[in-house]
Design an enzyme around this catalytic site. Structure first.
Site, PDB file in Angstrom:
ATOM      1  N   HIS A  72       0.834  -1.193   0.000  1.00  0.00           N
ATOM      2  CA  HIS A  72       0.000   0.000   0.000  1.00  0.00           C
ATOM      3  C   HIS A  72       0.873   1.249   0.000  1.00  0.00           C
ATOM      4  O   HIS A  72       1.849   1.339   0.746  1.00  0.00           O
ATOM      5  CB  HIS A  72      -0.906   0.020   1.231  1.00  0.00           C
ATOM      6  CG  HIS A  72      -2.069  -0.915   1.146  1.00  0.00           C
ATOM      7  ND1 HIS A  72      -3.116  -0.890   2.033  1.00  0.00           N
ATOM      8  CD2 HIS A  72      -2.353  -1.901   0.260  1.00  0.00           C
ATOM      9  CE1 HIS A  72      -3.998  -1.826   1.711  1.00  0.00           C
ATOM     10  NE2 HIS A  72      -3.548  -2.454   0.646  1.00  0.00           N
ATOM     11  N   TYR A 199      -9.164   5.305   7.821  1.00  0.00           N
ATOM     12  CA  TYR A 199      -9.246   5.709   9.222  1.00  0.00           C
ATOM     13  C   TYR A 199     -10.313   6.797   9.311  1.00  0.00           C
ATOM     14  O   TYR A 199     -10.124   7.891   8.766  1.00  0.00           O
ATOM     15  CB  TYR A 199      -7.910   6.253   9.710  1.00  0.00           C
ATOM     16  CG  TYR A 199      -6.862   5.196   9.976  1.00  0.00           C
ATOM     17  CD1 TYR A 199      -6.572   4.798  11.278  1.00  0.00           C
ATOM     18  CD2 TYR A 199      -6.157   4.590   8.940  1.00  0.00           C
ATOM     19  CE1 TYR A 199      -5.601   3.834  11.546  1.00  0.00           C
ATOM     20  CE2 TYR A 199      -5.193   3.616   9.189  1.00  0.00           C
ATOM     21  CZ  TYR A 199      -4.924   3.246  10.496  1.00  0.00           C
ATOM     22  OH  TYR A 199      -3.976   2.290  10.746  1.00  0.00           O
ATOM     23  N   PRO A 292      -3.502  -0.182  18.810  1.00  0.00           N
ATOM     24  CA  PRO A 292      -3.236  -0.573  17.422  1.00  0.00           C
ATOM     25  C   PRO A 292      -3.477   0.521  16.395  1.00  0.00           C
ATOM     26  O   PRO A 292      -3.241   0.292  15.205  1.00  0.00           O
ATOM     27  CB  PRO A 292      -4.200  -1.746  17.198  1.00  0.00           C
ATOM     28  CG  PRO A 292      -5.319  -1.488  18.148  1.00  0.00           C
ATOM     29  CD  PRO A 292      -4.710  -0.850  19.356  1.00  0.00           C
ATOM     30  N   LYS A 296       1.708  -0.317  15.166  1.00  0.00           N
ATOM     31  CA  LYS A 296       3.093  -0.368  15.609  1.00  0.00           C
ATOM     32  C   LYS A 296       3.481  -1.614  16.399  1.00  0.00           C
ATOM     33  O   LYS A 296       4.669  -1.889  16.580  1.00  0.00           O
ATOM     34  CB  LYS A 296       3.405   0.870  16.471  1.00  0.00           C
ATOM     35  CG  LYS A 296       3.481   2.145  15.660  1.00  0.00           C
ATOM     36  CD  LYS A 296       4.729   2.198  14.829  1.00  0.00           C
ATOM     37  CE  LYS A 296       4.635   3.175  13.686  1.00  0.00           C
ATOM     38  NZ  LYS A 296       4.178   2.592  12.431  1.00  0.00           N
ATOM     39  N   TYR A 382       4.145   6.423  10.296  1.00  0.00           N
ATOM     40  CA  TYR A 382       3.326   5.258   9.984  1.00  0.00           C
ATOM     41  C   TYR A 382       4.108   4.255   9.140  1.00  0.00           C
ATOM     42  O   TYR A 382       4.121   3.043   9.428  1.00  0.00           O
ATOM     43  CB  TYR A 382       2.064   5.691   9.238  1.00  0.00           C
ATOM     44  CG  TYR A 382       0.997   4.621   9.160  1.00  0.00           C
ATOM     45  CD1 TYR A 382      -0.137   4.700   9.960  1.00  0.00           C
ATOM     46  CD2 TYR A 382       1.076   3.559   8.277  1.00  0.00           C
ATOM     47  CE1 TYR A 382      -1.137   3.730   9.897  1.00  0.00           C
ATOM     48  CE2 TYR A 382       0.106   2.587   8.198  1.00  0.00           C
ATOM     49  CZ  TYR A 382      -1.008   2.684   9.009  1.00  0.00           C
ATOM     50  OH  TYR A 382      -1.984   1.712   8.946  1.00  0.00           O
TER      51      TYR A 382
END
Length: 389
Positions: A72, A199, A292, A296, A382
């Protein structure tokens, strides 16, 4: 029985450590309280950072990841009537991979079996002894109930937050944050309705659309702590996901499907310091837990193990203790950076019911989506910082 490194825990941290040690000429024995089948089936993380993928590939563990994983470029950030794509590759030159922890575990088990690794499953009454001496050991009862003793030069505690290893560090300092909400997570036998993760901030609570494969979706809803998953019917879950993820917004549709797993995950952060006492070294969830939201947990375990394997190989093979002596301090620099990022993502996206908090969150989301500096900061954290920093 004797070995150079006794590893407690046969999850990804323990098996990756044994694999990296073997490549460096260091022997180990792995102990695990659960069955092999139980460990293999645990549904956990699904996102691998760029650095994690690089490490797995360098260790000869990347073939199936590259063939079956899904790379991604970024994620979607969403709030009502708006959805924005953050392109990590364009911002930082680093991507992430969707490849579930269950798949990483399969690869590690296959690699360790091919290497003749000794893994002893279904042990009980595990206890660590004399970890501050030059003769540490682990005692345990095998499947027959017979008590066994494993002597080692070093013990590596990779047995999670409820194992005996973290309790064997005396006078450890623990930092903890318990969040006032949990995630209701589902696995569904349906193709993902999105190309990359969504998200979503929503007044009703956070939602996340993730995936495990081209045919299996992984989705989450913010729920109160103590929620019983049985109190949420399948129809109620899909209705809430459709609302929070914006079904029908700009023509996007959420496709429901059969739910095969349903569970509630409490949200908390915990960091224990130091990560070493004498000849006991902690790695992964034995030393730290993060919510979560920032993806990580597994990546931190991989980073810990990468550092620890180099330190133990240098100490055992070359009689050079310098990396071992600085392991805890070095690992915790990355641990705290990832803990902060996980806290930041969590507090930005989960609703509290306070209108003031809601306006601050929306302001933050708009800044991240509209500012290259804001988007780059999120992308850099990220997609993952280098392991060896």
């Amino acid at each position: 029985m004797r070995t150079q490194v006794a590893i407690v825990g046969a999850g990804p941290a323990g098996l990756l450590l044994s694999h990296l040690l073997a490549r460096g000429g260091v022997d180990s024995v792995v102990l695990e309280t659960r069955s092999e089948q139980y460990v293999a089936a645990r549904i956990r993380a699904g996102i691998l950072e760029h650095s994690s993928v690089e490490l797995l590939e360098s260790a000869g563990l990347g073939a199936r990841l590259r063939a079956e994983g899904d790379e991604h470029r970024g994620i979607h950030l969403q709030w009502p009537r708006e959805r924005h794509h953050l392109d990590f590759v364009e911002l930082t030159g680093r991507s992430v991979w969707v490849y579930g922890q269950t798949e990483v575990q399969k690869d590690l088990v296959a690699a360790r079996r091919a290497g003749g690794q000794e893994i002893i499953y279904e042990v009980s009454d595990v206890a660590l002894h004399d970890v501050d001496s030059d003769r540490p050991s682990v005692t345990y009862a095998d499947r027959s109930g017979a008590v066994q003793r494993l002597d080692a030069d070093v013990i590596a505690g990779c047995d999670g937050s409820f194992g005996p290893s973290r309790a064997a560090v005396p006078a450890a300092r623990t930092f903890e944050r318990v969040y006032p909400y949990s995630w209701l997570g589902i696995l569904a036998d349906v193709a993902p309705s999105t190309d990359e993760l969504i998200y979503a901030w929503h007044p009703d609570g956070f939602a996340l659309h993730s995936m495990r494969s081209a045919t299996v979706s992984r989705l989450y809803l913010q729920v109160p702590n103590g929620t019983d998953p049985a109190s949420w019917s399948d129809d109620r879950i899909w209705d809430a996901l459709a609302t929070r993820l914006g079904h029908g917004q700009n023509g996007w549709k959420l496709t429901p499907g059969p739910i095969t797993d349903k569970s509630v995950l409490p949200m908390r952060s915990r960091v224990q310091t130091p990560m070493r006492h004498g000849n006991l070294f902690l790695a992964g969830d034995a030393a730290h837990i993060v919510p979560p939201t920032g993806a990580k947990g597994l990546n931190l375990a991989i980073a810990d193990v990468a550092l620890l394997s180099r330190a133990l190989i240098a100490r055992i093979r070359e009689n050079d203790p310098r990396l071992a002596d600085t392991y805890s301090e070095t690992a915790q620099r990355r641990v705290w950076r990832c803990t902060h990022f996980s806290w930041w993502m969590t507090t930005m996206l989960h609703t509290s019911g306070d209108p003031f908090d809601a306006e601050l969150q929306l302001s933050q989301l708009r800044w991240v989506a509209s500012s290259r500096a804001g988007a780059t900061g999120l992308a850099e954290n990220y997609a993952g910082l280098p392991i060896f920093i």
